[in-house]
Design a protein around this motif. Structure first.
Motif, short mmCIF file in Angstrom:
data_model
loop_
_atom_site.label_atom_id
_atom_site.label_comp_id
_atom_site.label_asym_id
_atom_site.label_seq_id
_atom_site.Cartn_x
_atom_site.Cartn_y
_atom_site.Cartn_z
N LEU A 1 10.77 37.32 -43.34
CA LEU A 1 10.77 35.86 -43.17
C LEU A 1 12.04 35.37 -42.48
O LEU A 1 13.15 35.59 -42.98
N LEU A 2 11.84 34.68 -41.35
CA LEU A 2 12.97 34.10 -40.61
C LEU A 2 13.12 32.62 -40.97
O LEU A 2 12.13 31.95 -41.24
N PRO A 3 14.37 32.10 -40.90
CA PRO A 3 14.53 30.65 -41.05
C PRO A 3 13.99 29.92 -39.81
O PRO A 3 13.77 30.54 -38.78
N GLY A 4 13.80 28.60 -39.97
CA GLY A 4 13.39 27.78 -38.83
C GLY A 4 11.89 27.77 -38.62
O GLY A 4 11.12 28.14 -39.52
N SER A 5 11.47 27.35 -37.41
CA SER A 5 10.03 27.38 -37.11
C SER A 5 9.82 27.87 -35.68
O SER A 5 10.74 27.82 -34.86
N GLY A 6 8.64 28.39 -35.45
CA GLY A 6 8.30 28.94 -34.14
C GLY A 6 9.10 30.19 -33.79
O GLY A 6 9.22 30.56 -32.63
N GLN A 7 9.64 30.87 -34.80
CA GLN A 7 10.49 32.05 -34.55
C GLN A 7 9.70 33.34 -34.76
O GLN A 7 9.06 33.51 -35.78
N PHE B 1 10.34 39.24 -47.67
CA PHE B 1 11.72 39.72 -47.53
C PHE B 1 12.45 38.81 -46.54
O PHE B 1 12.04 38.72 -45.38
N PRO B 2 13.50 38.14 -46.99
CA PRO B 2 14.15 37.16 -46.13
C PRO B 2 15.18 37.76 -45.17
O PRO B 2 15.84 38.75 -45.49
N VAL B 3 15.28 37.14 -44.01
CA VAL B 3 16.35 37.45 -43.06
C VAL B 3 17.31 36.27 -43.14
O VAL B 3 16.97 35.17 -42.72
N ILE B 4 18.49 36.51 -43.71
CA ILE B 4 19.42 35.41 -43.98
C ILE B 4 20.45 35.31 -42.85
O ILE B 4 20.99 36.33 -42.40
N ARG C 1 25.74 34.49 -53.22
CA ARG C 1 25.25 33.38 -54.07
C ARG C 1 24.10 32.58 -53.46
O ARG C 1 23.37 31.92 -54.19
N GLU C 2 23.91 32.68 -52.14
CA GLU C 2 22.76 32.00 -51.52
C GLU C 2 21.42 32.45 -52.15
O GLU C 2 20.43 31.70 -52.13
N ASP D 1 16.93 25.71 -53.01
CA ASP D 1 16.40 25.23 -51.72
C ASP D 1 16.56 26.27 -50.62
O ASP D 1 16.49 25.94 -49.43
N GLY D 2 16.80 27.50 -51.01
CA GLY D 2 16.99 28.58 -50.03
C GLY D 2 15.68 28.96 -49.34
O GLY D 2 14.61 28.43 -49.64
N LEU D 3 15.81 29.91 -48.41
CA LEU D 3 14.68 30.33 -47.58
C LEU D 3 13.48 30.81 -48.42
O LEU D 3 12.34 30.41 -48.17
N VAL D 4 13.75 31.65 -49.40
CA VAL D 4 12.64 32.25 -50.16
C VAL D 4 11.94 31.22 -51.06
O VAL D 4 10.71 31.07 -50.97
#
Ligand code: PBG
Length: 331
Positions: free
Chosen positions: A38-44, A80-83, A93-94, A99-102
């Motif tokens: 999982l990437l942050p943002g959109s259209g990625q 699985f997040p890509v931070i 600590r993120e 409100d984090g990505l996951v």
């Protein structure tokens, strides 16, 4: 001129109908868990070079993958997040940010696809600047109890976001008990725990570490002070036994194919829901050979997954999940 033989095992292999009749193990799409990055943002959308065919996707593009899971009857998707580098810290600590990505992705996916079960990884490695799964001291040693209290917070945040299964993959001692108690205290009685119980310090995780971007940070470091020694087998029973006592609902053996003996022992000994992870390096090996025309992809992937079932797995985490479900549907 035929001999007189009391047994001719080939009799039951002569036709497809007879082979079907005496088949001992079967693979179905409902045995599969589909891991995604999982990437942050959109259209990625980003390819993972060491895992041809696997992409890191932002949440909006993951919705399509979730729809495909439902359509193909793959019951669980694992996130699985890509931070981003600027969110990584020494203590990770993120990982505990509600409100984090996951947690954000879990909420959005559960709102759209309530029938699809979600599994989230509980470990700090995508969130730490050093790529270790926990909090370290100045010698670089991963501190057990300090890490467990972070993991407890991370699991709570995921459970509060509505995840179905939390999956601690860190191998700290006592983390299953701590997470179970924390969940019970908050009334989160429906959150299941799938424990990465027999998780080995393996070279087969390399492509995954590229995919989540923890490999570069880990550098020449390794995880041998917490992940298991590949030479050990009895110790796997100790680890699985502890996790079950501490409140795990399901256990896992990882990696998969090189550890079928462990899978077999665990299932025989405990008889509890047991899963195997066909990890990134196993995917990369099979895919590389297939892309070179050295192996037939469909036949070796189906054979490898059937081998997990034969060895006692109730299900398998595999990056091939959607392809396999599609092949099974086509018959
Ligand atoms: C992180 C984690 C890893 C994997 C799943 N969760 C990597 C590691 O322990 O370094 C590996 C999965 C794979 O290789 O496909 N705790």
């Amino acid at each position: 001129m035929s001999q007189i033989l009391p047994h001719r095992p080939r009799r039951l292999r002569r036709t497809d109908a007879l082979r079907q009749l005496v088949t001992e193990n079967r693979l179905s799409s409902s045995d599969l868990i589909y891991p995604v990055f999982l990437l942050p943002g959109s259209g990625q959308r980003q390819a993972v070079s060491s895992m041809p065919g696997v992409e890191r996707l932002s949440l909006d593009l993951l919705f399509e993958q979730a729809e495909r899971c439902l359509k193909l009857q793959v019951p669980v998707m694992a996130l699985f997040p890509v931070i981003e580098a600027e969110k990584k810290t020494e203590d990770g600590r993120e990982a505990t940010n509600p409100d984090g990505l996951v947690p954000t992705a879990v909420q959005a996916l559960k709102a759209r696809f309530p029938e699809l079960a979600l599994l989230t990884d509980v470990a700090l490695d995508p969130f730490t600047t050093h790529g270790q799964d926990g909090v370290i001291n100045d010698q670089g040693y991963v501190l057990n109890d300090e890490t467990v209290s972070m993991l407890e917070q991370q699991a709570l945040v995921q459970a509060q976001a509505g995840v179905d299964i939390v999956a601690p993959s860190d191998m700290m001692d006592g983390r299953i008990g701590a997470i179970r108690l924390a969940l019970e205290h908050k009334g989160l009685i429906h959150t299941s725990i799938m424990a990465y119980s027999a998780k080995y310090a393996s070279g087969f995780y390399g492509p995954f570490r590229d995919a989540v971007g923890s490999g570069g940070n880990l550098g020449k470091g390794n995880k041998k002070t917490y992940q298991m020694n590949p030479a050990n087998s009895d110790e796997a029973l100790l680890e699985v036994g502890l996790d079950l006592e501490e409140g795990a609902d399901m256990v896992m053996v990882k990696p998969g194919m090189p550890y079928l003996d462990i899978l077999w022992r665990v299932k025989e000994h405990f008889g509890r829901p047991t899963f195997a992870y066909q990890v990134s390096g196993e995917y990369a090996m099979l895919k590389a050979a297939a892309l070179n025309g050295w192996l037939d992809e469909k036949s070796v992937v189906l054979e490898s997954l059937l081998a997990f079932k034969r060895a006692g797995a109730d299900g398998v985490l595999t990056y091939f999940a959607l392809d396999v479900a599609q092949w099974l549907r086509e018959g």
